[in-house]
Design a protein around this motif. Sequence first.
Motif, PDB file in Angstrom:
ATOM      1  N   ARG A 173      39.270  40.141  53.367  1.00 28.77           N
ATOM      2  CA  ARG A 173      39.761  40.639  52.084  1.00 28.77           C
ATOM      3  C   ARG A 173      39.248  39.774  50.932  1.00 28.77           C
ATOM      4  N   HIS A 177      35.661  40.545  50.317  1.00 23.80           N
ATOM      5  CA  HIS A 177      35.544  41.861  49.673  1.00 23.80           C
ATOM      6  C   HIS A 177      35.781  41.748  48.169  1.00 23.80           C
ATOM      7  N   ILE A 178      36.770  40.958  47.785  1.00 24.91           N
ATOM      8  CA  ILE A 178      37.046  40.740  46.363  1.00 24.91           C
ATOM      9  C   ILE A 178      35.847  40.090  45.679  1.00 24.91           C
ATOM     10  N   ALA A 231      42.576  45.452  46.278  1.00 26.41           N
ATOM     11  CA  ALA A 231      42.467  44.709  47.534  1.00 26.41           C
ATOM     12  C   ALA A 231      43.760  44.732  48.341  1.00 26.41           C
TER      13      ALA A 231
END
Length: 257
Positions: free
Chosen positions: A206, A209-210, A227
């Motif tokens: 996560r 991904h951010i 997110a």
Amino acid sequence: MNTELFLPTAQLSHLVKRFMIIESDLGMVNKILPTTSAVMAFRYRGGVSYTTDATDTSLPTSVITGLRNTTRLVNYASATANLLVIFQEGGAAALVREPIHELFGLNVALDSLFPPQLIRDVEEQLAEAKSNRQRVSVVEKFLIRRMTGITTDALVTNAIRNIRRTNGAIRIKELLTDLPISRDPFEKRFRRMVGTSPKQFAEIVRFRHIINRYSPGTSLTDTAYAAGYFDQAHFINDFKSFTGQSPQQFFKAGRYW
């Protein structure tokens, strides 16, 4: 700094994402973010160290780095060259007998995990190679020799796929819904193969991904909600735990890996 990327051969593609050559003529400092991959590094010129609490520690010539959940500063001396092996999630477990989670947050010299003479042979061949393609070939042959007879864990691989599909925004209870295993044995198998717990793995996915979707001018509040965060303070605290900085400070600072 010069970098060059190489894709693995078909025989290694299920274990290795890519090979990376990093060469620094003048020296540099890299900010290395938490990642879901174990990394092997073969230094064939110069010196590399990392900084922890204002203290520099030299890295061995050939080393494997386990997963970690904090940012690290890696220092390249002038005239330094490194060949990195970026593993697929769980890929390093097919080569190393020790459970990969025992390497979490550590840098371990390869000659403590493999026959020392074998590692010395690889280092000598890398030093004598005339091109980066030859150097990658040397390391590929080493990896292929070490993976004989080893298979991956299909259940863990499927779990990794589902975590990535949701960009890390999935609870372990949800992850287990379609898996024929209870939580404790699942987590043990996951840690042994991947190098950390499924919960922490999902948190790193996560976080990455951010980082990957951020662009200047992006609303950090919108980024947090996208997110899966419902609490801005939770988002900021998680971000600080990975980077040591608030999101605003981190993105303002610039360069990272």
